[in-house]
Design an enzyme around this catalytic site. Structure first.
Site, PDB file in Angstrom:
ATOM      1  N   LYS A 172       0.834  -1.198   0.000  1.00 41.92           N
ATOM      2  CA  LYS A 172       0.000   0.000   0.000  1.00 41.92           C
ATOM      3  C   LYS A 172       0.882   1.266   0.000  1.00 41.92           C
ATOM      4  O   LYS A 172       2.079   1.196   0.227  1.00 41.92           O
ATOM      5  CB  LYS A 172      -0.934  -0.009   1.216  1.00 41.92           C
ATOM      6  CG  LYS A 172      -1.858  -1.239   1.233  1.00 41.92           C
ATOM      7  CD  LYS A 172      -2.739  -1.311   0.002  1.00 41.92           C
ATOM      8  CE  LYS A 172      -3.771  -2.427   0.044  1.00 41.92           C
ATOM      9  NZ  LYS A 172      -3.273  -3.745  -0.398  1.00 41.92           N
TER      10      LYS A 172
HETATM   11  C1  LIG Z   1      -9.122  -3.692  -2.094  1.00 46.79           C
HETATM   12  C2  LIG Z   1      -8.556  -4.387  -0.897  1.00 46.79           C
HETATM   13  N1  LIG Z   1      -9.397  -4.765   0.071  1.00 46.79           N
HETATM   14  C3  LIG Z   1      -8.942  -5.357   1.193  1.00 46.79           C
HETATM   15  C4  LIG Z   1      -7.602  -5.584   1.396  1.00 46.79           C
HETATM   16  C5  LIG Z   1      -7.195  -6.294   2.626  1.00 46.79           C
HETATM   17  O1  LIG Z   1      -6.204  -5.646   3.334  1.00 46.79           O
HETATM   18  P1  LIG Z   1      -5.182  -6.491   4.213  1.00 46.79           P
HETATM   19  O2  LIG Z   1      -4.266  -7.206   3.291  1.00 46.79           O
HETATM   20  O3  LIG Z   1      -4.486  -5.450   5.041  1.00 46.79           O
HETATM   21  O4  LIG Z   1      -5.980  -7.420   5.058  1.00 46.79           O
HETATM   22  C6  LIG Z   1      -6.693  -5.191   0.407  1.00 46.79           C
HETATM   23  C7  LIG Z   1      -5.240  -5.348   0.543  1.00 46.79           C
HETATM   24  O5  LIG Z   1      -4.621  -6.326   0.603  1.00 46.79           O
HETATM   25  C8  LIG Z   1      -7.180  -4.596  -0.769  1.00 46.79           C
HETATM   26  O6  LIG Z   1      -6.352  -4.220  -1.747  1.00 46.79           O
END
Ligand SMILES: Cc1ncc(COP(=O)(O)O)c(C=O)c1O
Length: 383
Positions: free
Chosen positions: A186
């Site tokens: 990110k």
């Molecule tokens: C669009 C989207 N939603 C949800 C997530 C979930 O985030 P995390 O990986 O921090 O659980 C991500 C990232 O991985 C994402 O890109």
């Protein structure tokens, strides 16, 4: 012969020495798990979000699950979302026992098609769960207007949109629930982590309970549990990384935007147009340029996307797939979805390709990607 250039990954975090030293300090401090660094991180993210209540978690996935729980979404309920996202977006709906209702994407923005949402609303609908793919914000005016008129909660999956805005207002500073991810890919990272922006103190207290086993502590020795929580707390080590990243958000966003402009210059040429390459929306006001995704002309190619990725890999360039259409995973097919349900998302799921974009990249890297992509497409695209 020119020396081989180093491999260019599609993304890479920029962690500075001050942050590394700060992490070492936390490690020496004797307090590793959630503590003062997490509190400081929440305060800084809240500041970014105009002072709204913010709680930190160990992923962007659990932030959304907890938002759904706070909103009272569960068995018998439906949540409207996009089929073109990381599968976490719809998995969390299943995790709380509700049913995702997919609505196809707009092929231009690649985000949920707002024109189709109202037709998908039923008496069982409780929430809208849109995603700002690649950091390009969904139209918040229309989104919240639909939610308001149908009395629905909104959980913005803004995992990719930290640093994005909507008409000059920061994503997270308004709306209902807003969920961010700080995964290493990110725009700013906390190694793994997420933040949920909430509406009031009651929701913030519930978020704290869901975050850690449902526990509420009082005084020196009081402990009560009245709901099923989980183990979703962020560590101080991770929060210190996040704290080191936040002051650099603007610099990172500027650099990403400059690189995106360079991609438009190179990939917007008549030669690429003739090859049928599709470009993202050129939003230099609101998007945080989390990713630069091109649409390959799948129907004109003699190989699939993987063939183009293999060619770029041989040229020392990494690319990514974000994402295959969720409803075509076997888990979701078993629930009744099939090919042809959401043609725009399916086409994007097969043909969207993420090119390298991260703050430490140089303009010459963009040139290198453009040249390798031109060579690959010239090889594989029929006239
Ligand atoms: C669009 C989207 N939603 C949800 C997530 C979930 O985030 P995390 O990986 O921090 O659980 C991500 C990232 O991985 C994402 O890109």
């Amino acid at each position: 012969m020119r020396p081989a250039e180093p491999y260019l990954p599609f993304t890479r975090p920029s962690i500075d020495e001050e942050t590394i030293a700060g992490v070492a300090e936390v490690l020496r401090s004797g307090w590793l798990t959630s503590g003062p660094q997490v509190k400081a991180f929440e305060a800084k993210v809240s500041e970014h979000c105009g002072g709204r209540p913010v709680r930190a978690f160990n992923s962007g996935t659990c932030t959304m699950e907890i938002a759904l729980r706070i909103a009272g979404v569960g068995p018998g309920h439906e949540v409207i979302t996009t089929p073109l996202s990381w599968v976490a977006t719809s998995n969390v709906v299943l995790a709380v026992g509700a049913r995702p209702v997919f609505v196809d994407i707009d092929p231009v923005t690649r985000n949920i098609d707002l024109d189709r949402i109202e037709a998908a609303i039923t008496p069982a609908t409780r929430a809208l769960l849109p995603v700002d793919l690649a950091g390009l914000p969904v139209d918040r005016d229309r989104l919240h207007d639909i939610a308001h008129r149908h009395r629905l909660r909104v959980i913005e999956d803004a995992a990719q949109a930290f640093g994005s805005q909507w008409r000059g207002r920061r994503i997270g500073s308004f709306g209902d629930f807003v969920s961010f991810s700080f995964h290493p890919n990110k725009n700013v990272t906390a190694i793994e982590g997420g933040c949920l922006v909430l509406n009031d103190d009651r929701e913030a207290r519930l978020a704290e309970q869901y975050r850690l086993q449902g526990v509420v502590r009082t005084g020196y020795d009081g402990m009560e549990v009245d709901l099923v929580g989980g183990k979703f707390n962020l560590t101080d080590v991770a929060a210190r990384v996040g704290l080191g990243q936040l002051p650099r958000l603007e610099e990172f966003t500027r650099k990403r935007a400059a690189l995106a402009r360079a991609y438009f210059e190179r990939l917007g040429s008549p030669a690429f147009r003739a090859l049928g390459l599709g470009l993202p929306v050129a939003d230099f006001n609101d998007a945080n340029w989390h990713m630069f995704q091109v649409m390959l002309p799948g129907e004109r190619m003699d190989v699939g996307r993987a063939g183009v990725m293999a060619d770029l890999h041989s040229a020392g360039i990494g690319t990514g797939v974000h994402y295959p259409a969720i409803h075509l995973f076997s888990l979701y097919r078993r629930m009744g979805w099939q090919d042809g349900d959401f043609p725009n998302a399916e086409y994007a799921g097969r043909n969207l390709l993420t090119l390298p974009l991260f703050p430490a990249m140089e303009r010459t890297d963009v040139d290198r990607v453009a040249e390798a992509l031109a060579a690959a497409l010239s090889r594989h695209v029929r006239a």
